[in-house]
Structure formats: structure tokens, C-alpha cells
Design a protein around this motif. Structure first.
Motif, mmCIF file in Angstrom:
data_model
loop_
_atom_site.group_PDB
_atom_site.id
_atom_site.type_symbol
_atom_site.label_atom_id
_atom_site.label_comp_id
_atom_site.label_asym_id
_atom_site.label_seq_id
_atom_site.Cartn_x
_atom_site.Cartn_y
_atom_site.Cartn_z
ATOM 1 N N ALA A 22 -7.520 36.075 15.175
ATOM 2 C CA ALA A 22 -7.048 35.092 14.199
ATOM 3 C C ALA A 22 -7.513 35.429 12.791
ATOM 4 C CB ALA A 22 -7.531 33.700 14.599
ATOM 5 N N ALA A 23 -8.663 36.082 12.670
ATOM 6 C CA ALA A 23 -9.207 36.401 11.358
ATOM 7 C C ALA A 23 -8.875 37.823 10.914
ATOM 8 C CB ALA A 23 -10.730 36.219 11.375
ATOM 9 N N ALA A 24 -8.188 38.593 11.760
ATOM 10 C CA ALA A 24 -7.937 40.005 11.459
ATOM 11 C C ALA A 24 -6.919 40.163 10.338
ATOM 12 C CB ALA A 24 -7.433 40.715 12.709
ATOM 13 N N PRO A 25 -7.028 41.209 9.527
ATOM 14 C CA PRO A 25 -6.040 41.481 8.473
ATOM 15 C C PRO A 25 -4.741 42.003 9.079
ATOM 16 C CG PRO A 25 -7.640 43.251 8.572
ATOM 17 C CD PRO A 25 -8.135 42.194 9.515
ATOM 18 N N ASP A 26 -3.666 41.933 8.300
ATOM 19 C CA ASP A 26 -2.363 42.386 8.788
ATOM 20 C C ASP A 26 -2.373 43.865 9.165
ATOM 21 O OD1 ASP A 26 -0.945 39.953 8.563
ATOM 22 O OD2 ASP A 26 -0.772 40.239 6.406
ATOM 23 N N PRO A 56 13.825 35.502 14.748
ATOM 24 C CA PRO A 56 13.469 35.535 16.171
ATOM 25 C C PRO A 56 12.251 34.661 16.440
ATOM 26 C CG PRO A 56 12.648 37.499 15.091
ATOM 27 C CD PRO A 56 13.474 36.762 14.058
ATOM 28 N N ARG A 57 12.095 34.254 17.671
ATOM 29 C CA ARG A 57 10.881 33.544 18.066
ATOM 30 C C ARG A 57 9.764 34.560 18.290
ATOM 31 N NH1 ARG A 57 10.977 31.713 22.787
ATOM 32 N NH2 ARG A 57 12.962 32.590 23.499
ATOM 33 N N VAL A 58 8.550 34.159 17.979
ATOM 34 C CA VAL A 58 7.375 34.999 18.222
ATOM 35 C C VAL A 58 6.605 34.381 19.377
ATOM 36 C CG1 VAL A 58 5.243 35.927 17.260
ATOM 37 C CG2 VAL A 58 7.271 35.692 15.802
ATOM 38 N N GLU A 59 6.377 35.162 20.417
ATOM 39 C CA GLU A 59 5.700 34.670 21.616
ATOM 40 C C GLU A 59 4.433 35.474 21.869
ATOM 41 O OE1 GLU A 59 8.535 35.109 24.733
ATOM 42 O OE2 GLU A 59 9.681 33.316 24.147
ATOM 43 N N VAL A 74 -3.251 32.617 19.135
ATOM 44 C CA VAL A 74 -2.722 33.981 19.052
ATOM 45 C C VAL A 74 -1.308 33.967 18.477
ATOM 46 C CG1 VAL A 74 -2.020 35.998 20.394
ATOM 47 C CG2 VAL A 74 -4.178 34.840 20.928
ATOM 48 N N ARG A 75 -0.485 33.064 18.973
ATOM 49 C CA ARG A 75 0.916 33.013 18.520
ATOM 50 C C ARG A 75 1.014 32.737 17.031
ATOM 51 N NH1 ARG A 75 5.120 30.061 17.166
ATOM 52 N NH2 ARG A 75 3.773 28.242 16.897
ATOM 53 N N ARG A 76 0.221 31.798 16.551
ATOM 54 C CA ARG A 76 0.285 31.448 15.131
ATOM 55 C C ARG A 76 -0.111 32.625 14.250
ATOM 56 N NH1 ARG A 76 -2.279 25.296 14.826
ATOM 57 N NH2 ARG A 76 -0.552 24.244 15.928
ATOM 58 N N ARG A 77 -1.107 33.385 14.675
ATOM 59 C CA ARG A 77 -1.497 34.547 13.874
ATOM 60 C C ARG A 77 -0.403 35.614 13.894
ATOM 61 N NH1 ARG A 77 -1.645 37.378 10.598
ATOM 62 N NH2 ARG A 77 -3.281 38.777 9.792
#
Length: 300
Positions: A22-26, A56-59, A74-77
Motif C-alpha cells: 500500500a505504501a510502495a511507489p508506482d 476496466p475493473r481492477v481486481e 491491495v485492490r485500492r493501491r
């Protein structure tokens, strides 16, 4: 018990990793060519079909070790990473989607975005005919090209953008991701749908595919030659088509030219637009005042 202690340690480690994700950079995330999303090289999510191709949806991938709350984290990130990637690789299309347009221009842009940046000109003929000069200037500023054969965003011809369009088309339609042609022209792969080629910025012309901007150049050159009458295949046309002269009959036929073969070879003829037959005169209803006037004229 030992098993309970092991599960407690495992859960603590899973939570620690989810917090790290969640805290990782792109820069630690990636999108694979098949639509799988990874973090530090491991698969953690995927793209799935949504209401629109560009949305698209992200799952998050299922795991026995992730409960609902952790999976949602995880999904939100992953959603944030996907938005970052989409705006970086599809920046021009995102800018067009945000543009404040009205009327026919707005309708044309909506269809263009739904088609991932390129679509046959015939599909938006009504909207195009309704554009005024201000609309055309606004679309030009956005990088939209109103070609005779294709309406398209030229900036989407970059290979990274074309590859993303191929993936989004495949996700939306539940198909295998098509391979983007190498260069501006290539033989047609019959396993790839014409709609997929259009999404990638290419048009199918007979046995070949040609990038949309090059199609416009080929069509314009052929039209200029046809003004002088029938014409034959030339090296200049073949160069524009990115194909041998032998491929020109099937390509130009797709651009509404007739190929006529005789003992001297092949010549191309512009197709004449079909003449509109005049509508038959309407007969007034028997009880209408116009019918009564007609009767009076006959009586005179």
C-alpha cells in the motif's frame, strides 16, 4: 498450539506485506502484456472487463491468506497505479475525455474515446456533418484528425499506446491480446479481428494492414491520380502503402476504387457515387384541401 502460533506469525507477515504494498511507489508495480498487475515481480492483480473499454475493473488476485479487508487494500493501491499508468500512456485520450465540448463535437469525442482513439469515419458521419468551424478548431487543438477514411488521435500511434489499446480491447471483448504490427504496414493476420486493428490505429485493406494516417495519405494520392482518369499501380503508391505493387488491387479496392484487369495489367477507376432517384410525387389525401385544389385545377 504450534499450528495456531504458525497461523498468527503468517497473518502478521501477510499484514506487513500488504502495508508495504500500500505504501510502495508506482515504480515497484508493472502491467504485463496479458493484463496481470505485479508488485516487485509477483502477480497481485489483473484487469477485467468494465462498462467501457478505457475503464476496466481492477481486481486483486484471490488468496487464502487475504481476508476481505486486506484484499480491498491491495485492490485500492492497484487502482491508483492503474490510473497513473493510464494517464501516462493514454495522456492524449484522457485530455480529450476531459475536454468541455458541446453538441456534435461532444458526441464525436464520446464515440472516439469508446473506440480507444480511432474509428472509421463512416461511423461518425452524422456528427461530422454537424460540426461547425469552431467545433473543428477545438477538435484540431485536441489532436483529433478528421480523415476521409478514419477519425483518430495521432498521438496514439506510439507503440506503448497502441499496445495498451490492444490490451484494453482484448479485456473488454474477452479475447486474446492481439499483437501490434511492426511498423506502419504489415500483412494482415486473419486471427486478429478488424475491430482490434482499428483499436490499435490500423485499417484493414485487403490482405494488408496500414496505419490510419498512412491510409489517409494513400487515399489522397489515389484520388489525385483518379482525377486524370484511370491509373495503374506505381512505385509511389506502393511506397505509401508499404506494400508491393501486387498488393495494391486489394488495398485500393478497400478504398472504394475499382480494379479492372485486362491484357495490359490492372488499372484503377474511381467509383462514381450512386445517383439518387427523385422521389415520386406525393398524392394528397382525398379529404385534404390540397386534393380539392387539384380537382379545381383539373376542372378548369
Amino acid at each position: 498450539t504450534l499450528l495456531t502460533a504458525a497461523h498468527r506469525v503468517l497473518r502478521t507477515e501477510i499484514e506487513r506485506r500488504v502495508r508495504g504494498l500500500a505504501a510502495a511507489p508506482d515504480s515497484e508495480f508493472a502491467l504485463l502484456p496479458d493484463g496481470v498487475l505485479t508488485w516487485r515481480g509477483g502477480a497481485v492483480g489483473r484487469l477485467a472487463a468494465g462498462e467501457r473499454a478505457v475503464e476496466p475493473r481492477v481486481e486483486a488476485l484471490y488468496s487464502d491468506f487475504l481476508d476481505g479487508q486486506l484484499r480491498e487494500t491491495v485492490r485500492r493501491r492497484l487502482v491508483l497505479f492503474w490510473r497513473f499508468l493510464l494517464h501516462r500512456r493514454f495522456e492524449a485520450l484522457m485530455r480529450v475525455r476531459r475536454a468541455e465540448l458541446k453538441g456534435a463535437a461532444r458526441g464525436l469525442v464520446f464515440q472516439l474515446c469508446e473506440a480507444l482513439g480511432a474509428l472509421p469515419a463512416a461511423e461518425v458521419a452524422a456528427q461530422r456533418a454537424a460540426l461547425d468551424a469552431a467545433d473543428r478548431r477545438a477538435l484540431a487543438r485536441l489532436g483529433i484528425r478528421l480523415g476521409t477514411e478514419t477519425v483518430y488521435l495521432g498521438s496514439l500511434f506510439r507503440r506503448d499506446a497502441a499496445s495498451l489499446a490492444a490490451l484494453l480491447w482484448a479485456v473488454k471483448n474477452g479475447q486474446t491480446v492481439p499483437r501490434v504490427p511492426q511498423g506502419v504496414a504489415a500483412p494482415r493476420d486473419s486471427a486478429i479481428a478488424e475491430e482490434a486493428y482499428i483499436a490499435m490505429g490500423y485499417r484493414v485493406l485487403g490482405t494488408r494492414v496500414l496505419r490510419a494516417d498512412k491510409v489517409e495519405q494513400l487515399a489522397a494520392s489515389a484520388r489525385r491520380l483518379s482525377r486524370q482518369g484511370p491509373f495503374g499501380p506505381t512505385p509511389a503508391l506502393a511506397a505509401l502503402a508499404g506494400a508491393p505493387c501486387e498488393a495494391l488491387p486489394s488495398m485500393l479496392t478497400s478504398l472504394s476504387f475499382r480494379a479492372v484487369h485486362d491484357g495490359n495489367g490492372v488499372t484503377f477507376h474511381a467509383r462514381r457515387p450512386a445517383k439518387k432517384r427523385p422521389a415520386p410525387p406525393r398524392t394528397p389525401e382525398a379529404d385534404s384541401p390540397f386534393a380539392k385544389l387539384a380537382a379545381l385545377r383539373v376542372a378548369q
